[in-house]
Enzyme design. Structure first.
Site: not given
Lengths: 398, 398
Positions: A357, A184, A209-210, A113
């Protein structure tokens, strides 16, 4: 045995929506509004400054860290929560460089990312010259692990394709070459079983938050192996990580031999309250059962899309065991097609240049959702709904 | 004309409590629970990922920054909100060092809040050797501003004594010597009038949980002078400050010529919702009127304490114009005395070694509060209540 019909009932999903974006922002746990109101009325409003003691605010960094740790195979007292993932990555990589002062290579990959790479870029500008940040293709990482490498920094699950690195194999090779590894876990925590301790992980960081459903911009977390913590010199050395924060010494002394030294400044307690409610949804969830269910649903989704949605090509590995918990398809009209899907209340997202996605999150998705989503997608493709003008304009935030 | 009886009604203060600690953690604005519930139910739960666009989450860093800017004399588009004050100080000082590469001195003072010094310590460890962080007495700062200095980093109002630096005079001398200045406004924002633009300020940072009442650990903010921003190279270069965050480039390019480049990672949107409610309380508040009221109440408080509380000695300047908006007294039994006060619901705090500290916050305090607090303090001193054993033990968090 985890009952995923029960966990589904814990989340607020808008009527008629199929939410396949829990890999980007998880939905609201139904208990979260009551928890945040309780914080507002019965903690902040009543206890005010005393709340740091009476309500345990000061150590929520650690109590929440341990709850996340239980999902990612971390030892107790090896994770603290706070700040953003970008900051936590910076801390971890800075620590690695300080632990390997004679090595000048940071090895990442071009599927990482971007913010992880950006943060290292910034770090290297601060350091003396001579560092080299390498970003080969993900498949070439293993062969580029050499004795030159100070730190291997990777995102376990590719945010675009869902491809998963082999954490254990990479750590083993890195350690054999004297390198440290930073993982990560943005697309791993709450998505797949992670065994930080069993893999002999050095550092890891992630967001909540995912897949963990802590709300937009919910706090990040950092893991440091207990065997390393005493030697980690915090580069972001804030008062919240000090050995005696209320002594107000003029010099920094990190909290001795404790993960607490990775805390920096005063964290948002409101965001911790919401995260507590989100973590309650994980009580009793077995990560192996979650993984089995995720693979089941991903397999169904890929099968249905390939059978009914011509033009879409699976991105990333076909072997579901080699993926995280999202599925992506390449499609040249991916952007307008995703907009058309969203207009029909099937929520996924788009990643340039051509990736559609979809997050497959067993806590709140089932076969009906998967089949329903493909019904709508197939219909959009058949009718070329995506050609409508309203789906062509890109918004600033995608 | 600001009506401070009306602003008092905006805050939730527990029945019977006199809250003189708004300089540490402000009380809850009564509108905050409804605002956070609105965020939970009508933003996160309903809009989910789309909320970044539909509810403006992505730019709340800036819209909130401008609202704070209006209280501290900042130009529009010169403040963003997010992260912690420790992180924002790190960013500002790192930027100064990059702008003055040939200078090796950072000048602060020994009255600065320790975390600011700690963060610079960490930064200097990352940089090549040869830097010098100087911390003279606050009174000696002016004379130590020389051509060697890259960056003067000061907290405007001393967190212990309330003494206020002369911002304009220090900036003028620093600029005459080619140095840059970073101001920590932790005890200034919402406490006193600040004129960042008029003082030709370079950098400033502050927090929103003290006088601005944003809740425990509410987000920090950073100010960069518009004349400098294009040349500031962010050391903490996260995706949220990228020129095109959704292009997912592998290389960092800061948002051109915009304060947005000081954004780092994804910020907590829940904490922004609460901060919005807190900022509403400032609508229509005139900072000069607030200052006049603060001086009136501080003068009353000091007069009453000196008349009725033998043994307590005023810390910091007697001239109220040379202070921020809190008042401190030195007292050898300050710790147990403060515990006894707190037990009687008069809330101040204690700072080692002997400082009893009281925030004078006109938004929600009046003469009755001030006199009532001194009545109780005087009573505690008269009866030596502070000698009771229960007030002698120090808690971990003070």
């Amino acid at each position: 045995m985890t009952d995923f019909t029960k966990t589904k009932a814990l989340f607020q999903i808008p009527e008629g929506m199929i939410y396949l974006n829990g890999n980007s922002l998880g939905p609201m746990p139904k208990s979260a509004p009551d928890r945040i109101l309780d914080f507002m009325h019965n903690e902040w409003a009543t206890d005010l400054i005393k709340g740091w003691n009476t309500k345990g605010w000061f150590m929520q960094t650690n109590t929440l860290g341990d709850r996340i740790g239980a999902l990612v195979g971390a030892e107790e007292d090896s994770i603290v929560v706070g700040d953003t993932l970008s900051i936590k990555i910076f801390q971890a990589v800075a620590a690695c460089l300080a632990l390997r002062p004679d090595r000048k290579v940071i090895l990442s990959d071009n599927g990482n990312f971007p913010t992880d790479l950006y943060m290292v870029e910034g770090l290297l500008k601060l350091k003396e010259a001579g560092y080299d940040l390498r970003t080969p293709n993900p498949d070439d990482v293993m062969e580029q692990i050499t004795d030159e490498v100070a730190c291997v920094m990777l995102t376990e699950v590719d945010y675009r394709t869902g491809r998963k690195h082999d954490m254990k194999a990479i750590i083993d090779k890195a350690h054999a070459h004297g390198a440290l590894v930073v993982w990560d876990l943005a697309h791993s925590a709450g998505a797949i079983p992670v065994d930080l301790s069993g893999c002999d992980t050095d550092f890891a960081a992630g967001c909540t938050y995912k897949f963990l459903n802590g709300g937009p911009g919910a706090p990040a977390f950092i893991y440091v192996a207990p065997r390393l913590i005493a030697d980690v010199e915090p580069a972001l050395s804030g008062w919240y990580g000090h050995a005696a924060p209320f002594d107000f010494d003029l010099n920094y002394r990190p909290m001795p031999n404790k993960i607490d030294r990775m805390r920096i400044g005063t964290p948002s307690i409101a965001s911790f309250a919401i995260l507590e409610a989100a973590m309650d949804a994980w009580d009793g969830v077995d990560m192996q059962a979650l993984r089995a269910r995720s693979i089941e649903l991903m397999t169904l989704f890929v099968g249905e899309v390939e059978a009914r949605c011509p033009g879409l090509t699976l991105a990333g590995p076909r072997d579901m065991n080699a993926r995280g918990s999202h599925v992506s398809f390449r499609f040249e009209h991916g952007y307008p097609c995703m907009q058309a899907l969203i207009a029909k209340k099937v929520i996924g997202d788009f990643r340039a240049p051509d990736i559609m996605r979809f997050g497959i999150t067993p806590l709140f998705l089932d076969e009906d959702d998967i089949r329903g989503a493909v019904d709508i997608l197939s219909d959009i493709l058949k009718n070329e709904t995506w050609k409508e003008e309203r789906f062509q304009t890109r918004s600033a935030v995608t």
